[in-house]
Design a protein around this motif. Structure first.
Motif, PDB file in Angstrom:
ATOM      1  N   ALA A 156      -9.652  -5.067   1.438  1.00  0.00           N
ATOM      2  CA  ALA A 156      -9.948  -5.450   0.066  1.00  0.00           C
ATOM      3  C   ALA A 156      -9.086  -4.682  -0.934  1.00  0.00           C
ATOM      4  CB  ALA A 156     -11.428  -5.181  -0.230  1.00  0.00           C
ATOM      5  N   SER A 157      -8.133  -3.916  -0.419  1.00  0.00           N
ATOM      6  CA  SER A 157      -7.339  -3.095  -1.316  1.00  0.00           C
ATOM      7  C   SER A 157      -6.250  -3.919  -1.985  1.00  0.00           C
ATOM      8  CB  SER A 157      -6.711  -1.949  -0.530  1.00  0.00           C
ATOM      9  OG  SER A 157      -5.665  -2.484   0.257  1.00  0.00           O
ATOM     10  N   ALA A 158      -5.505  -3.204  -2.837  1.00  0.00           N
ATOM     11  CA  ALA A 158      -4.434  -3.883  -3.569  1.00  0.00           C
ATOM     12  C   ALA A 158      -3.168  -4.035  -2.744  1.00  0.00           C
ATOM     13  CB  ALA A 158      -4.127  -3.122  -4.847  1.00  0.00           C
ATOM     14  N   ILE A 159      -3.190  -3.542  -1.551  1.00  0.00           N
ATOM     15  CA  ILE A 159      -1.986  -3.648  -0.716  1.00  0.00           C
ATOM     16  C   ILE A 159      -1.766  -5.098  -0.319  1.00  0.00           C
ATOM     17  CG2 ILE A 159      -1.028  -3.137   1.566  1.00  0.00           C
ATOM     18  CD1 ILE A 159      -2.098  -0.410   1.371  1.00  0.00           C
ATOM     19  N   THR A 160      -0.551  -5.495  -0.526  1.00  0.00           N
ATOM     20  CA  THR A 160      -0.180  -6.827  -0.058  1.00  0.00           C
ATOM     21  C   THR A 160       0.754  -6.658   1.119  1.00  0.00           C
ATOM     22  OG1 THR A 160      -0.312  -7.623  -2.321  1.00  0.00           O
ATOM     23  CG2 THR A 160       0.825  -9.031  -0.736  1.00  0.00           C
ATOM     24  N   LEU A 161       0.266  -6.985   2.266  1.00  0.00           N
ATOM     25  CA  LEU A 161       1.073  -6.794   3.460  1.00  0.00           C
ATOM     26  C   LEU A 161       1.973  -7.996   3.668  1.00  0.00           C
ATOM     27  CD1 LEU A 161      -1.616  -5.374   5.871  1.00  0.00           C
ATOM     28  CD2 LEU A 161       0.218  -4.126   4.753  1.00  0.00           C
ATOM     29  N   PRO A 162       3.271  -7.728   3.814  1.00  0.00           N
ATOM     30  CA  PRO A 162       4.180  -8.837   4.088  1.00  0.00           C
ATOM     31  C   PRO A 162       3.843  -9.496   5.421  1.00  0.00           C
ATOM     32  CG  PRO A 162       5.382  -6.869   3.450  1.00  0.00           C
ATOM     33  CD  PRO A 162       3.978  -6.463   3.696  1.00  0.00           C
ATOM     34  N   SER A 163       4.276 -10.662   5.567  1.00  0.00           N
ATOM     35  CA  SER A 163       3.986 -11.375   6.812  1.00  0.00           C
ATOM     36  C   SER A 163       5.031 -11.024   7.866  1.00  0.00           C
ATOM     37  CB  SER A 163       4.004 -12.892   6.548  1.00  0.00           C
ATOM     38  OG  SER A 163       5.272 -13.234   6.030  1.00  0.00           O
ATOM     39  N   GLY A 164       4.853 -11.585   9.019  1.00  0.00           N
ATOM     40  CA  GLY A 164       5.839 -11.425  10.077  1.00  0.00           C
ATOM     41  C   GLY A 164       5.772 -10.065  10.736  1.00  0.00           C
ATOM     42  N   ASN A 165       6.964  -9.553  11.026  1.00  0.00           N
ATOM     43  CA  ASN A 165       7.059  -8.309  11.769  1.00  0.00           C
ATOM     44  C   ASN A 165       6.367  -7.153  11.068  1.00  0.00           C
ATOM     45  OD1 ASN A 165       8.433  -9.517  13.797  1.00  0.00           O
ATOM     46  ND2 ASN A 165      10.473  -8.999  12.992  1.00  0.00           N
ATOM     47  N   LEU A 166       6.526  -7.136   9.757  1.00  0.00           N
ATOM     48  CA  LEU A 166       5.934  -6.025   9.018  1.00  0.00           C
ATOM     49  C   LEU A 166       4.435  -5.962   9.232  1.00  0.00           C
ATOM     50  CD1 LEU A 166       6.040  -3.720   7.058  1.00  0.00           C
ATOM     51  CD2 LEU A 166       5.764  -5.368   5.200  1.00  0.00           C
ATOM     52  N   SER A 167       3.803  -7.089   9.187  1.00  0.00           N
ATOM     53  CA  SER A 167       2.361  -7.118   9.390  1.00  0.00           C
ATOM     54  C   SER A 167       1.994  -6.555  10.752  1.00  0.00           C
ATOM     55  CB  SER A 167       1.862  -8.559   9.250  1.00  0.00           C
ATOM     56  OG  SER A 167       0.492  -8.607   9.489  1.00  0.00           O
ATOM     57  N   THR A 168       2.789  -6.918  11.732  1.00  0.00           N
ATOM     58  CA  THR A 168       2.532  -6.407  13.074  1.00  0.00           C
ATOM     59  C   THR A 168       2.694  -4.898  13.122  1.00  0.00           C
ATOM     60  OG1 THR A 168       3.393  -8.450  13.975  1.00  0.00           O
ATOM     61  CG2 THR A 168       3.213  -6.581  15.497  1.00  0.00           C
ATOM     62  N   GLU A 169       3.795  -4.427  12.552  1.00  0.00           N
ATOM     63  CA  GLU A 169       4.051  -3.002  12.560  1.00  0.00           C
ATOM     64  C   GLU A 169       3.004  -2.257  11.727  1.00  0.00           C
ATOM     65  OE1 GLU A 169       5.871  -2.320  14.737  1.00  0.00           O
ATOM     66  OE2 GLU A 169       7.941  -3.001  14.644  1.00  0.00           O
ATOM     67  N   ALA A 170       2.709  -2.820  10.578  1.00  0.00           N
ATOM     68  CA  ALA A 170       1.728  -2.156   9.709  1.00  0.00           C
ATOM     69  C   ALA A 170       0.373  -2.080  10.387  1.00  0.00           C
ATOM     70  CB  ALA A 170       1.609  -2.903   8.374  1.00  0.00           C
ATOM     71  N   THR A 171       0.050  -3.122  11.080  1.00  0.00           N
ATOM     72  CA  THR A 171      -1.218  -3.122  11.793  1.00  0.00           C
ATOM     73  C   THR A 171      -1.237  -2.044  12.870  1.00  0.00           C
ATOM     74  OG1 THR A 171      -1.457  -5.486  11.411  1.00  0.00           O
ATOM     75  CG2 THR A 171      -2.792  -4.532  13.164  1.00  0.00           C
ATOM     76  N   SER A 172      -0.120  -1.928  13.589  1.00  0.00           N
ATOM     77  CA  SER A 172      -0.039  -0.910  14.639  1.00  0.00           C
ATOM     78  C   SER A 172      -0.105   0.496  14.041  1.00  0.00           C
ATOM     79  CB  SER A 172       1.268  -1.068  15.428  1.00  0.00           C
ATOM     80  OG  SER A 172       1.317  -2.342  16.014  1.00  0.00           O
ATOM     81  N   ILE A 173       0.634   0.683  12.973  1.00  0.00           N
ATOM     82  CA  ILE A 173       0.642   2.006  12.323  1.00  0.00           C
ATOM     83  C   ILE A 173      -0.755   2.329  11.785  1.00  0.00           C
ATOM     84  CG2 ILE A 173       1.541   3.256  10.314  1.00  0.00           C
ATOM     85  CD1 ILE A 173       4.218   1.744  10.855  1.00  0.00           C
ATOM     86  N   ARG A 174      -1.376   1.317  11.217  1.00  0.00           N
ATOM     87  CA  ARG A 174      -2.732   1.499  10.726  1.00  0.00           C
ATOM     88  C   ARG A 174      -3.656   1.995  11.831  1.00  0.00           C
ATOM     89  NH1 ARG A 174      -5.560  -3.804   8.739  1.00  0.00           N
ATOM     90  NH2 ARG A 174      -5.339  -4.287  10.958  1.00  0.00           N
ATOM     91  N   LYS A 175      -3.510   1.414  13.009  1.00  0.00           N
ATOM     92  CA  LYS A 175      -4.381   1.810  14.124  1.00  0.00           C
ATOM     93  C   LYS A 175      -4.131   3.261  14.530  1.00  0.00           C
ATOM     94  CE  LYS A 175      -5.194  -2.779  16.061  1.00  0.00           C
ATOM     95  NZ  LYS A 175      -4.876  -3.734  17.155  1.00  0.00           N
ATOM     96  N   VAL A 176      -2.861   3.661  14.461  1.00  0.00           N
ATOM     97  CA  VAL A 176      -2.542   5.057  14.798  1.00  0.00           C
ATOM     98  C   VAL A 176      -3.202   6.002  13.797  1.00  0.00           C
ATOM     99  CG1 VAL A 176      -0.683   6.746  14.983  1.00  0.00           C
ATOM    100  CG2 VAL A 176      -0.399   4.466  15.954  1.00  0.00           C
ATOM    101  N   LEU A 177      -3.062   5.648  12.518  1.00  0.00           N
ATOM    102  CA  LEU A 177      -3.672   6.516  11.496  1.00  0.00           C
ATOM    103  C   LEU A 177      -5.195   6.488  11.588  1.00  0.00           C
ATOM    104  CD1 LEU A 177      -1.346   5.967   8.408  1.00  0.00           C
ATOM    105  CD2 LEU A 177      -1.279   7.761  10.136  1.00  0.00           C
ATOM    106  N   GLU A 178      -5.731   5.337  11.933  1.00  0.00           N
ATOM    107  CA  GLU A 178      -7.181   5.261  12.158  1.00  0.00           C
ATOM    108  C   GLU A 178      -7.589   6.208  13.269  1.00  0.00           C
ATOM    109  OE1 GLU A 178      -8.478   0.692  10.987  1.00  0.00           O
ATOM    110  OE2 GLU A 178      -7.891   1.166  13.034  1.00  0.00           O
ATOM    111  N   ALA A 179      -6.794   6.209  14.310  1.00  0.00           N
ATOM    112  CA  ALA A 179      -7.100   7.077  15.456  1.00  0.00           C
ATOM    113  C   ALA A 179      -6.971   8.546  15.063  1.00  0.00           C
ATOM    114  CB  ALA A 179      -6.180   6.741  16.624  1.00  0.00           C
ATOM    115  N   TYR A 180      -5.968   8.823  14.237  1.00  0.00           N
ATOM    116  CA  TYR A 180      -5.785  10.200  13.760  1.00  0.00           C
ATOM    117  C   TYR A 180      -7.024  10.648  12.971  1.00  0.00           C
ATOM    118  CZ  TYR A 180      -4.094  13.992  10.770  1.00  0.00           C
ATOM    119  OH  TYR A 180      -3.977  15.185  10.095  1.00  0.00           O
ATOM    120  N   VAL A 181      -7.474   9.788  12.088  1.00  0.00           N
ATOM    121  CA  VAL A 181      -8.641  10.116  11.274  1.00  0.00           C
ATOM    122  C   VAL A 181      -9.876  10.299  12.156  1.00  0.00           C
ATOM    123  CG1 VAL A 181     -10.249   9.209   9.539  1.00  0.00           C
ATOM    124  CG2 VAL A 181      -7.786   9.050   9.165  1.00  0.00           C
ATOM    125  N   ARG A 182     -10.005   9.410  13.143  1.00  0.00           N
ATOM    126  CA  ARG A 182     -11.155   9.529  14.053  1.00  0.00           C
ATOM    127  C   ARG A 182     -11.105  10.851  14.818  1.00  0.00           C
ATOM    128  NH1 ARG A 182     -10.394   3.985  15.183  1.00  0.00           N
ATOM    129  NH2 ARG A 182      -9.259   4.480  17.098  1.00  0.00           N
TER     130      ARG A 182
END
Lengths: 433, 149
Positions: free
Chosen positions: B34-60
């Protein structure tokens, strides 16, 4: 422990403190010990005009023992603010993004360290300490000798003196509540609100020493309750007071870090909110800038402070009977010590706490020699000088759970200067929100 | 050749994603949908999603005070760093991490994520600070290589 409970407890204790009475002020207790006209012995001698001889005797004890009031006030002003809940300080390990306790030590108790409590953090503490004073300048308060000499002493009848053996019971209880708020990560603002109770009892046994009137005991004597002529009379005066002491406002900043070393600067402002005539406060403003240097190693945390306290004018330093004021002595304060984290929950603290009172009025024991040059008695006098009052402190901080700390400390004299309590206990609680 | 996607000051001005990872909802998204981030489509979305999961794991890992989880997202953890991590976890009773992503750069299998982080330690001690994560895409996926200010 519920933080709200601590707050309610502190507020309740503040609110329940009885106010000191308007009359019977403790600062006047010694000057008025022998009555409003001072020490006057009975006499049946007749003056040439036929009137009764009024034998008035004077002593530094009564005239200058207001120094005792100043000494008590000085104790009240000299009480350090216990270090506010500084035990829980965290630093960021930037290469991991993790926080770790910067030191296992919970810090000193009666001294200070440069660490601040942290941005927008609040800590509350309550401490109680009770002084039962034993000595003043090394003289046992149970046996303070003082010689009263006749008005206009001279050989003959005016050579008589009154010796007094004085016992002073003085105790001060101080319940201090303090709040410390982290304005920024490096700047703390704190307020310390002391509730003070003072008890003072003075007993004086006066004995007429008929050096020049041994042949005629009716010239100077004390009449006893049965009307008989005697040479001894006892006087006693007692009083107590309680109420708000001098509120202290503090700003402290951590100004520099160099490796494990941290440097802090601060200023304490003492407000004359305590009634000095009831020996609850100093009766004068005081401002004390200070420097703190401390190390934040994991287990062994040394610290040192030095400060200079400017004091204003107070009736206690002047003449409490006349109500005239004089300047309370300035003082240099200093302390040094170490806090050792024995375990993650227990820190032992040891400090040497000193202050140099500049140009203070001090009691000096002396031997009184009568005008006849032969008779001597133990006596006291007062001089203006600068001396160091040095104390030691040992105690611990224990963390039973959460961010609650239980403090206990013993303060003890390391020299005889000033008004001293051999052993002063302190207990307290600290909580960081 | 990798693409470079930069979400810089503009994104900050838009009030970037408040990344919330509360211990209760462990799987909460770091990059709040729900944030103001607009994620580009395509590869970026894939990479951003993966990076997000890493940071999620770091936070956990930080919130769970789990060194193994920490090592899983930062496998180059040295023995000395692991010792410091254990010490840090031991000294904190609880920790809640919030991240506000300021910049995300992805280039040549490397990623730089700049965040503004706000930690609540032991329920009340709050600290805000900037943090930069350097990530590399390895066989097993994106991993944190370096953490700095």
């Amino acid at each position: 422990m519920n933080p709200r409970f601590l707050g309610i407890l502190a507020f309740s204790l503040l609110a329940s403190a009885p106010a000191g009475r308007a009359d019977d002020k403790l600062a006047l207790l010694i000057p008025h010990l022998y009555g409003p006209t001072g020490l006057v012995v009975d006499s049946e001698a007749r003056l040439p005009d036929g009137s009764t001889h009024s034998a008035h005797f004077n002593s530094a004890f009564q005239a200058e023992f207001t120094q005792f009031n100043v000494a008590i006030a000085s104790q009240l002003t000299g009480l350090p603010i216990p270090t506010p809940a500084s035990g829980f300080t965290y630093t960021l390990d930037p290469s991991l993004g993790l926080f770790t306790r910067s030191t296992k030590s919970f810090g000193p108790i009666l001294s200070d360290r440069a660490d601040t409590v942290g941005r927008h953090k609040l800590s509350l503490g309550v401490h109680y300490q009770r002084f039962t004073f034993d000595k003043i300048e090394g003289v046992d308060l149970g046996e303070v000798p003082a010689v009263f000499t006749h008005d206009n002493p001279a050989l003959g009848g005016r050579d008589d003196v009154v010796t007094t053996a004085n016992a002073i019971d003085a105790s001060v209880g101080q319940f201090t509540t303090y709040l410390n708020f982290g304005v920024t990560s490096w700047l703390d603002a704190a307020v310390a609100v002391p509730l003070v109770s003072t008890d003072l009892t003075v007993r004086s046994t006066a004995t007429v020493q008929r050096i020049g009137t041994s042949a005629n005991p009716l010239i100077h004597f004390f009449r006893d309750a049965n009307g008989a002529v005697g040479n001894v009379r006892s006087f006693e005066s007692t009083g107590s007071s309680s109420g708000l002491g001098d509120v202290i406002l503090r700003l402290k900043a951590r100004v520099a870090n160099a490796g494990p070393l941290a440097i802090g600067l601060g200023v304490d402002s003492r407000t004359p909110t305590g009634d000095e005539m009831d020996l609850l406060g100093a009766g004068a403003w005081g401002v004390k800038p200070f420097l703190v240097v401390s190390s934040t190693s994991r287990t062994f945390s040394p610290h040192a402070t030095v400060g200079y306290e400017w004091n204003g004018e107070s009736a206690l330093a002047g003449d409490p009977v006349a109500g005239t004021k004089a300047k309370l002595p300035d003082q240099i304060t200093y302390s040094g010590g170490v806090a050792v984290a024995v375990t993650g929950n227990l820190t032992l603290a040891a400090d040497v706490i000193g202050r140099r009172i500049i140009d203070g009025r001090r009691l000096v024991p002396k031997t009184f020699t009568s005008i006849d040059g032969r008779t001597t008695f133990p006596d006291i006098s007062f001089v203006v000088t600068s001396e160091n009052e040095i104390s030691g402190a040992v105690g611990f901080k224990f963390n039973p759970r959460g961010r609650l700390l239980i403090d206990a400390n013993l303060l003890f004299s390391l020299n005889d200067h000033g008004l001293r309590d051999t052993l002063t206990p302190l207990v307290g609680l600290e909580y960081g929100f | 050749m990798g693409q470079r996607f930069r979400y810089g000051r503009t994104i900050v001005a838009l009030g970037l994603a408040l990344v919330t990872a509360n211990p209760a909802p462990i799987g909460a998204a770091i990059f709040d949908d729900a944030s103001a981030i607009t994620l580009p489509s395509g590869n970026l979305s894939t990479e951003a999603t993966s990076i997000r999961k890493v940071l999620e794991a770091y936070v956990r890992a930080v919130e769970a005070k789990d060194v193994q989880m920490f090592r899983a997202v930062k496998p180059n953890l040295s023995e000395e760093e692991e010792k410091r991590a254990r010490m840090a976890f031991k000294s904190v009773q609880s920790q809640v991490v919030k991240m506000n992503v300021l910049v995300l750069d992805v280039k040549d299998g490397k990623a730089t994520v700049k965040v503004s982080r706000r930690d609540t330690i032991n329920g009340s001690i709050v600290s805000s600070f900037p943090q930069t994560f350097q990530l590399a895409k390895e066989t097993a996926g994106w991993m944190i290589q370096d953490i700095g200010r």
